[in-house]
Write a protein that holds these residues in place. Structure first.
Motif, PDB file in Angstrom:
ATOM      1  N   PHE A  88      17.927  77.512  45.051  1.00  0.00           N
ATOM      2  CA  PHE A  88      18.201  78.168  46.342  1.00  0.00           C
ATOM      3  C   PHE A  88      17.152  79.243  46.636  1.00  0.00           C
ATOM      4  O   PHE A  88      16.802  79.473  47.794  1.00  0.00           O
ATOM      5  N   ARG A 102      20.928  79.469  56.638  1.00  0.00           N
ATOM      6  CA  ARG A 102      21.722  78.911  55.546  1.00  0.00           C
ATOM      7  C   ARG A 102      22.091  79.983  54.535  1.00  0.00           C
ATOM      8  O   ARG A 102      21.230  80.772  54.119  1.00  0.00           O
ATOM      9  N   ALA A 153      23.721  80.276  50.713  1.00  0.00           N
ATOM     10  CA  ALA A 153      24.137  79.529  49.529  1.00  0.00           C
ATOM     11  C   ALA A 153      25.374  80.190  48.936  1.00  0.00           C
ATOM     12  O   ALA A 153      25.413  81.410  48.768  1.00  0.00           O
ATOM     13  N   VAL A 188      16.723  80.522  51.251  1.00  0.00           N
ATOM     14  CA  VAL A 188      17.950  80.689  52.044  1.00  0.00           C
ATOM     15  C   VAL A 188      18.044  82.144  52.509  1.00  0.00           C
ATOM     16  O   VAL A 188      17.389  83.034  51.959  1.00  0.00           O
ATOM     17  N   GLU A 191      25.153  78.210  58.244  1.00  0.00           N
ATOM     18  CA  GLU A 191      25.516  76.996  57.525  1.00  0.00           C
ATOM     19  C   GLU A 191      25.738  77.360  56.052  1.00  0.00           C
ATOM     20  O   GLU A 191      24.941  78.087  55.459  1.00  0.00           O
ATOM     21  N   SER A 247      25.751  76.362  52.269  1.00  0.00           N
ATOM     22  CA  SER A 247      25.323  75.369  51.270  1.00  0.00           C
ATOM     23  C   SER A 247      26.104  75.630  49.994  1.00  0.00           C
ATOM     24  O   SER A 247      25.869  76.631  49.312  1.00  0.00           O
ATOM     25  N   TRP A 248      27.036  74.746  49.673  1.00  0.00           N
ATOM     26  CA  TRP A 248      27.933  74.930  48.533  1.00  0.00           C
ATOM     27  C   TRP A 248      27.425  74.112  47.361  1.00  0.00           C
ATOM     28  O   TRP A 248      27.274  72.895  47.467  1.00  0.00           O
ATOM     29  N   ASN A 249      27.115  74.762  46.264  1.00  0.00           N
ATOM     30  CA  ASN A 249      26.698  74.008  45.073  1.00  0.00           C
ATOM     31  C   ASN A 249      26.981  74.838  43.817  1.00  0.00           C
ATOM     32  O   ASN A 249      26.712  76.031  43.779  1.00  0.00           O
TER      33      ASN A 249
END
Lengths: 254, 46
Positions: free
Chosen positions: A85, A33, A35, A90, A63, A65-67
């Motif tokens: 995160f 992942r 971020a 990550v 992958e 992870s959008w935030n």
């Protein structure tokens, strides 16, 4: 019947091993992942950044992870998101810092903890990161100033709707614009500037304040997505958008 | 910029050398240029 129970038990054991395997992978530094943290999530600009990040993630088998905080002015929230995160371990972080000094402690913490961090869009006041990928924002302001100079034939009164103090990218853009107008266009005067801040609504208000204060104007420079939309709405609502004279121009980047 | 950010990060994870500074470029976009495929891709327009 006993045999079937045996097979079922085997399947269950196998499933448990699979689950253990997955959990190990998740907590042992093998995380897939990445971020990606924008300055804020409410502007259309960040959606194009997200699309690019997800395209790269798909290509490279990670992958995304959008935030991010809803508002670009919310530095506390962005610090919290980076912290979360870090706790999730990550594989790495791509960060567009919404405060050039506020995010320094978290970026330096990632450096110490060996979590690779790439800074995008806006600079940060530390060098404890992997790489900084951004538009040359000062140059963006220079290009916008030359465009303004061309549209106005080198003469006129101009206002600037800035974004907010402490935002690296837009501060450079504003400076590039103002410096270039002053240096290259002696006939153009920057009569006033005002910060539009983090929402279209506040930018609209700032632009309306400037337009009300100055009856005679020939141009307006807005330095990012939110301030551009707010300014365009203000010009329309005051009936002061001469479309031919004030052709909208945007300086974009991937 | 999102693409370049993730790509650079993965290069680093894979042990490759990455530049400390990457200039993603600047482009002047006017109303007249909005139909150009390059500009559409840049602004993520369909």
């Amino acid at each position: 019947m006993k045999k079937i129970a045996g097979i079922v038990a085997l399947v269950v054991v196998a499933a448990i091993f699979v689950i253990i395997g997955v959990v190990r992978k998740g907590s042992g530094g093998e995380d897939r992942r990445i971020a990606v943290i924008p300055k804020g999530t409410s502007s259309v600009f960040w959606e194009s950044v997200r699309a690019g990040a997800e395209e790269a993630g798909k290509e490279l088998g990670y992958e995304i992870s959008w935030n991010g905080p809803e508002l670009e002015s919310d530095r506390e929230r962005q610090i919290q998101i980076v912290e979360d995160f870090i706790a999730l371990k990550v594989a790495g972080v791509v960060l567009a810092p919404n405060g050039s000094t506020a995010l320094v402690p978290k970026v330096e913490e990632m450096f110490v903890k060996n979590i690779p961090c790439v800074i995008i869009d806006s600079e940060i006041d530390t060098d404890k990161y992997v790489s900084f990928a951004a538009t040359n924002n000062y140059q963006g302001g220079v290009i916008a100033a030359r465009r303004m100079g061309k549209i106005l034939d080198g003469e006129g009164r101009v206002i600037v709707v800035k974004f907010m103090p402490g935002s690296g990218s837009t501060t450079n853009r504003e400076n590039g614009f103002i410096d270039t107008i002053e240096k290259e266009f002696g006939g153009i005067e920057i009569v006033d500037t005002k910060y539009g801040m983090a929402t279209v609504e506040t930018a609209l208000q700032a632009a309306e304040d400037l337009l009300t204060k100055h009856a005679e104007l020939d141009g307006l420079y807005a330095c990012n997505a939110g301030t551009s939309v707010g300014s365009a709405q203000a010009l329309q609502s005051q009936g002061r958008s001469r479309r031919n004279a004030h052709r909208q121009a945007q300086v974009g980047s991937h | 910029m999102g693409y370049i950010g993730v790509k650079t990060l993965v290069d680093k994870i894979d042990g490759k050398d990455v530049p400390k500074l990457i200039d993603t470029g600047v482009e002047l976009v006017t109303v007249e240029r909005l139909e150009e495929p390059k500009i559409k891709a840049l602004l993520n327009l369909q």
